[in-house]
Design a protein around this motif. Sequence first.
Motif, PDB file in Angstrom:
ATOM      1  N   PRO A 132     -55.669  68.904   6.538  1.00  0.00           N
ATOM      2  CA  PRO A 132     -54.449  68.089   6.351  1.00  0.00           C
ATOM      3  C   PRO A 132     -53.242  68.878   5.847  1.00  0.00           C
ATOM      4  O   PRO A 132     -52.120  68.672   6.319  1.00  0.00           O
ATOM      5  CB  PRO A 132     -54.879  67.018   5.344  1.00  0.00           C
ATOM      6  CG  PRO A 132     -56.365  66.909   5.526  1.00  0.00           C
ATOM      7  CD  PRO A 132     -56.829  68.294   5.887  1.00  0.00           C
ATOM      8  N   GLY A 133     -53.436  69.781   4.892  1.00  0.00           N
ATOM      9  CA  GLY A 133     -52.305  70.557   4.366  1.00  0.00           C
ATOM     10  C   GLY A 133     -51.676  71.456   5.410  1.00  0.00           C
ATOM     11  O   GLY A 133     -50.449  71.609   5.455  1.00  0.00           O
TER      12      GLY A 133
ATOM     13  N   GLY B 127     -53.362  66.662  14.586  1.00  0.00           N
ATOM     14  CA  GLY B 127     -54.142  67.688  13.928  1.00  0.00           C
ATOM     15  C   GLY B 127     -55.351  68.152  14.715  1.00  0.00           C
ATOM     16  O   GLY B 127     -55.959  69.166  14.376  1.00  0.00           O
TER      17      GLY B 127
ATOM     18  N   LYS C 188     -46.064  70.263  10.803  1.00  0.00           N
ATOM     19  CA  LYS C 188     -45.129  69.154  11.051  1.00  0.00           C
ATOM     20  C   LYS C 188     -43.779  69.429  10.390  1.00  0.00           C
ATOM     21  O   LYS C 188     -42.724  69.247  11.011  1.00  0.00           O
ATOM     22  CB  LYS C 188     -45.742  67.859  10.522  1.00  0.00           C
ATOM     23  CG  LYS C 188     -44.938  66.622  10.797  1.00  0.00           C
ATOM     24  CD  LYS C 188     -45.662  65.389  10.321  1.00  0.00           C
ATOM     25  CE  LYS C 188     -45.761  65.413   8.827  1.00  0.00           C
ATOM     26  NZ  LYS C 188     -46.261  64.204   8.202  1.00  0.00           N
ATOM     27  N   ASN C 189     -43.791  69.896   9.147  1.00  0.00           N
ATOM     28  CA  ASN C 189     -42.537  70.179   8.435  1.00  0.00           C
ATOM     29  C   ASN C 189     -41.755  71.305   9.100  1.00  0.00           C
ATOM     30  O   ASN C 189     -40.525  71.237   9.200  1.00  0.00           O
ATOM     31  CB  ASN C 189     -42.815  70.507   6.971  1.00  0.00           C
ATOM     32  CG  ASN C 189     -43.284  69.304   6.186  1.00  0.00           C
ATOM     33  OD1 ASN C 189     -43.118  68.157   6.602  1.00  0.00           O
ATOM     34  ND2 ASN C 189     -43.906  69.548   5.049  1.00  0.00           N
ATOM     35  N   ARG C 190     -42.447  72.341   9.562  1.00  0.00           N
ATOM     36  CA  ARG C 190     -41.752  73.441  10.257  1.00  0.00           C
ATOM     37  C   ARG C 190     -41.120  72.936  11.553  1.00  0.00           C
ATOM     38  O   ARG C 190     -40.010  73.328  11.895  1.00  0.00           O
ATOM     39  CB  ARG C 190     -42.711  74.580  10.566  1.00  0.00           C
ATOM     40  CG  ARG C 190     -43.274  75.239   9.352  1.00  0.00           C
ATOM     41  CD  ARG C 190     -42.680  76.614   9.100  1.00  0.00           C
ATOM     42  NE  ARG C 190     -43.239  77.152   7.878  1.00  0.00           N
ATOM     43  CZ  ARG C 190     -44.012  78.214   7.807  1.00  0.00           C
ATOM     44  NH1 ARG C 190     -44.320  78.878   8.894  1.00  0.00           N
ATOM     45  NH2 ARG C 190     -44.466  78.629   6.645  1.00  0.00           N
TER      46      ARG C 190
ATOM     47  N   TYR D  72     -51.763  70.905   8.698  1.00  0.00           N
ATOM     48  CA  TYR D  72     -51.058  70.017   9.632  1.00  0.00           C
ATOM     49  C   TYR D  72     -49.687  69.627   9.052  1.00  0.00           C
ATOM     50  O   TYR D  72     -48.687  69.641   9.768  1.00  0.00           O
ATOM     51  CB  TYR D  72     -51.883  68.762   9.948  1.00  0.00           C
ATOM     52  CG  TYR D  72     -51.067  67.780  10.745  1.00  0.00           C
ATOM     53  CD1 TYR D  72     -50.802  68.011  12.087  1.00  0.00           C
ATOM     54  CD2 TYR D  72     -50.502  66.671  10.133  1.00  0.00           C
ATOM     55  CE1 TYR D  72     -50.009  67.151  12.815  1.00  0.00           C
ATOM     56  CE2 TYR D  72     -49.705  65.807  10.853  1.00  0.00           C
ATOM     57  CZ  TYR D  72     -49.458  66.040  12.191  1.00  0.00           C
ATOM     58  OH  TYR D  72     -48.657  65.191  12.906  1.00  0.00           O
ATOM     59  N   THR D  73     -49.636  69.318   7.770  1.00  0.00           N
ATOM     60  CA  THR D  73     -48.363  68.948   7.135  1.00  0.00           C
ATOM     61  C   THR D  73     -47.373  70.107   7.204  1.00  0.00           C
ATOM     62  O   THR D  73     -46.184  69.907   7.497  1.00  0.00           O
ATOM     63  CB  THR D  73     -48.588  68.508   5.680  1.00  0.00           C
ATOM     64  OG1 THR D  73     -49.444  67.351   5.686  1.00  0.00           O
ATOM     65  CG2 THR D  73     -47.285  68.166   4.979  1.00  0.00           C
ATOM     66  N   GLN D  74     -47.849  71.341   6.958  1.00  0.00           N
ATOM     67  CA  GLN D  74     -46.976  72.520   7.086  1.00  0.00           C
ATOM     68  C   GLN D  74     -46.413  72.627   8.495  1.00  0.00           C
ATOM     69  O   GLN D  74     -45.211  72.873   8.677  1.00  0.00           O
ATOM     70  CB  GLN D  74     -47.756  73.803   6.793  1.00  0.00           C
ATOM     71  CG  GLN D  74     -47.927  74.162   5.366  1.00  0.00           C
ATOM     72  CD  GLN D  74     -48.626  75.512   5.293  1.00  0.00           C
ATOM     73  OE1 GLN D  74     -49.835  75.601   5.504  1.00  0.00           O
ATOM     74  NE2 GLN D  74     -47.867  76.552   5.026  1.00  0.00           N
TER      75      GLN D  74
END
Length: 147
Positions: free
Chosen positions: A117-118, A10, A124-126, A120-122
């Motif tokens: 954080p949200g 991140g 990572k998921n993509r 970064y999670t997006q």
Amino acid sequence: MDIPERPTAGLVIRYAFLWRDEADDGREEARKDRPAAVVVAIPKDDRTQVIVAPITHSPPDDSAAAIELTADVKRQLGLDDATSWLRADELNRFTWPGYDLRPVPGRDTVVYGKLPPGLYTQLKNRIVEIERAAREGRKPRRIVDRD
């Protein structure tokens, strides 16, 4: 210049990002330095392997492969006001700290800040979705090894 000893997921750094088409054309040096987000940092012996995703002003060809940054995120990172995208379909891998780190303009550090954080999670998921499609042969893999 301040360079963190160990990068964390991140973290947004200034980096000479080499696009896949540049690498395919035989280029070894990026055309331009840009912000890039650390996707993963894997300690390996006394070094760390890092994968980064670029932040760019150029609109993506595939909107599902990028995340538009909000004005609040851009302000938090100290980026300009122009529309920017965090690309999940183009990645670079290198050994930290690496010769392609650059100082943030006007600062004595390579670090802009950290993604929320949200977001970064997006990202990572993509990336996971794109990598799955590449393994299944539906999309090309677009990672450039810089070591």
